[in-house]
Design an enzyme around this catalytic site. Structure first.
Site, mmCIF file in Angstrom:
data_model
loop_
_atom_site.group_PDB
_atom_site.id
_atom_site.type_symbol
_atom_site.label_atom_id
_atom_site.label_comp_id
_atom_site.label_asym_id
_atom_site.label_seq_id
_atom_site.Cartn_x
_atom_site.Cartn_y
_atom_site.Cartn_z
ATOM 1 C CB ILE A 143 31.584 78.039 87.406
ATOM 2 C CG1 ILE A 143 30.725 78.555 86.251
ATOM 3 C CG2 ILE A 143 33.049 78.428 87.225
ATOM 4 C CD1 ILE A 143 31.084 77.983 84.896
ATOM 5 C CE LYS A 185 47.414 68.841 88.637
ATOM 6 N NZ LYS A 185 47.702 70.190 88.092
ATOM 7 C CG HIS A 223 20.320 37.992 60.516
ATOM 8 N ND1 HIS A 223 20.839 37.805 61.781
ATOM 9 C CD2 HIS A 223 19.782 36.801 60.162
ATOM 10 C CE1 HIS A 223 20.640 36.557 62.167
ATOM 11 N NE2 HIS A 223 19.987 35.930 61.208
ATOM 12 N NE ARG A 276 21.802 48.775 41.774
ATOM 13 C CZ ARG A 276 21.571 48.972 43.069
ATOM 14 N NH1 ARG A 276 20.416 48.636 43.586
ATOM 15 N NH2 ARG A 276 22.493 49.509 43.833
#
Length: 504
Positions: free
Chosen positions: A123, A134, A268, A428
């Site tokens: 923490i 910051k 591939h 297909r």
């Protein structure tokens, strides 16, 4: 007033020498806990002397104090800020060296409890890092021991540059973001939470991506995934390329589908030859015979140790990569004669990854990984002719293989090997024509597997003309009856799996 450095690190690599060098440049050290114990002989100040408050709750609270965060967040160019810290006798902090409680290392332990994981959620550390980052125009923040020498070098050359401070601040925010992402992932049970934060660690910068004009890098999960190409050991050969890794990942995943000795050749992102046998040499021979043209320059994965017999056959063709659980000494002696051939040793354990992620412009697509396997109990046999036990065994092999063929995908198999593969077509019947053409005379008596249902009976008619005797497909088309009728007309056995294997 001396410049002040706050050091509080879990990873103490190099920190003693870093602190010693800082002191030689006129800095004073403030530290906490175990870091203070290490540095007190250098004259480090205990954090409690700065805050005027002891560490409490087993160290859970020690740095969350205005005397620390005021010193971190005060903007040096802001007179009001400087007046405030002067009024409250807060010393500015110029450098922060902090890394966090070892949450990742803790959850990797096989017997870790949730309570132990919680205790290793930092923490104070992230709070100090974020405060320093910051205010990076005034404060230098260091989260990685690898940056100590660079910072010391700039101090010795007159001071830490604005560019370095900004770069270190960005790295600090990445550090805390990754830390929080790992914690949230540990506690998240939903498959698709309302927000998704992913973290990965760079493993390799690559020469280029799919093509030479594209830059690329490889990142790995912070939690190692056993049995993945990422953790495979490279025993020989040049560095893996972007395309190598993508194809090797698929090849390894596919070979692990088989319990008996198996060999898978991929080009591939599509299999070009798959074989199974009583031993690994026989399996490889079948994978090679499946398509001796396409295997050239391909990637091979085998699920048994490569011995001298198999290695000799492997050495007779140009291959990019060979993946196996192990290589005998004799096999290595044969294969390492090819200096550019990559040899990868990988576990054959099933990976724990349950989701696949694909990028789309502006977002991600996430889905459950396709782990559906051949399930005899879910099969239905809608045609008059039923498959024999031998045909059913080959159908299982074909169905396992077609799962890895790009849609629309058709695959033909017989004699424990693939004999024709038609991948990635826009219809297909087009995929079937390619597979049948590749198979040639071997199509007669073969099993045809389709990754998805037949929208019309044209593929059945094509299969019948080629002499195919069994078709395995998901079923579920509104025109299933037409395909069944065509099969019955040509005495073809059809198997419905009830499961589709689209792969885009």
């Amino acid at each position: 007033m001396k410049k002040r450095v706050l050091i509080s690190v879990s990873d103490k690599a190099g920190v003693f020498d870093f602190a010693k060098n800082l002191i030689s440049h006129g800095y004073e050290i403030v530290s906490t806990g175990g870091t203070y114990d290490l540095l007190k002989e250098l004259g480090a100040i205990n954090i409690s002397e700065v805050t005027g408050f002891p560490e409490i709750m087993d160290g859970r609270v020690k740095t969350l104090h205005p005397a620390i965060h005021g010193g971190l967040l005060a903007v040096r160019e802001n007179p009001a800020h400087m007046a405030t810290i002067t009024e409250h006798k807060i010393a500015p902090i110029d450098i922060v060296a902090v890394n966090l409680y070892p949450f990742k290392q803790t959850i990797l332990k096989p017997d870790v409890t949730e309570e132990e994981a919680i205790e290793n959620i930092d923490i104070g550390g992230p709070s100090m890092i974020r405060s320093a980052a910051k205010n990076h125009k005034s404060v230098t923040v260091i989260v990685d021991p690898a940056d100590y020498d660079n910072v010391l070098g700039e101090i010795a050359n007159g001071g830490i540059t604005t560019e370095t401070k900004k770069s270190l601040a960005a790295k600090a925010f990445r550090h805390t973001a990754a830390y929080d992402a790992l914690i949230s992932a540990y506690f998240t049970k939903e498959n698709y939470p309302e927000k998704l934060t992913l973290t990965y660690e760079i493993k390799q910068s690559m020469r280029y991506g799919e093509n030479p004009h594209q830059s690329a890098a490889l990142y790995s999960s912070p939690i190692p995934v056993g049995g993945s190409i990422i953790v495979a050991t490279q025993l020989h050969g040049k560095e893996l390329s972007y395309n190598n890794i993508a194809d090797a990942d698929m090849t390894l995943s596919m070979v692990k589908e088989f319990d008996m000795p198996a060999a898978v050749a991929v080009k591939h992102q599509n299999p070009c030859g798959v074989g199974i046998g009583d031993d690994i040499t026989e399996a490889y021979s079948r994978a090679y015979e499946a398509d001796p043209v396409s295997i050239f320059g391909g990637i091979i994965a085998l699920n048994r140790e490569v011995d001298a017999s198999c290695a000799k056959k492997l050495s007779e063709v140009f291959l990019e990569i060979i993946i196996a659980p192990s290589f005998s000494e004799d096999a290595l002696a044969i294969l390492t004669k090819k200096k550019n051939l990559r040899l990868l040793q990988s576990s054959m354990e099933t990976t724990s990854v349950t989701q696949t992620i694909s990028d789309v412009n502006g977002g991600l697509l996430i889905q459950q990984t396709d782990t559906a396997n051949f399930d005899t109990a879910s099969l239905t046999f809608p045609t008059a002719r039923k498959p024999t036990e031998a045909e059913l065994k080959t159908a299982k092999f074909a169905w396992t293989c077609v799962k890895y063929v790009k849609s629309n995908g058709i695959l033909l198999a017989r004699d424990n090997m693939t004999v024709g593969i038609g991948p990635g077509q826009t219809n297909r019947v087009g995929a079937a024509k390619i597979a049948i053409s590749d198979a040639g005379d071997r199509a007669r008596g073969a099993i045809l597997a389709s990754d998805a249902f037949f929208p019309m009976p044209d593929t059945v008619e094509l299969a019948a003309a080629a002499g195919i005797e069994v078709i395995i497909q998901p079923g579920g088309s509104v025109k299933d009856a037409d395909s069944i009728e065509a099969c019955n007309k040509h005495n073809i056995a059809m198997i419905f799996t009830g499961v589709r294997h689209f792969k885009h």
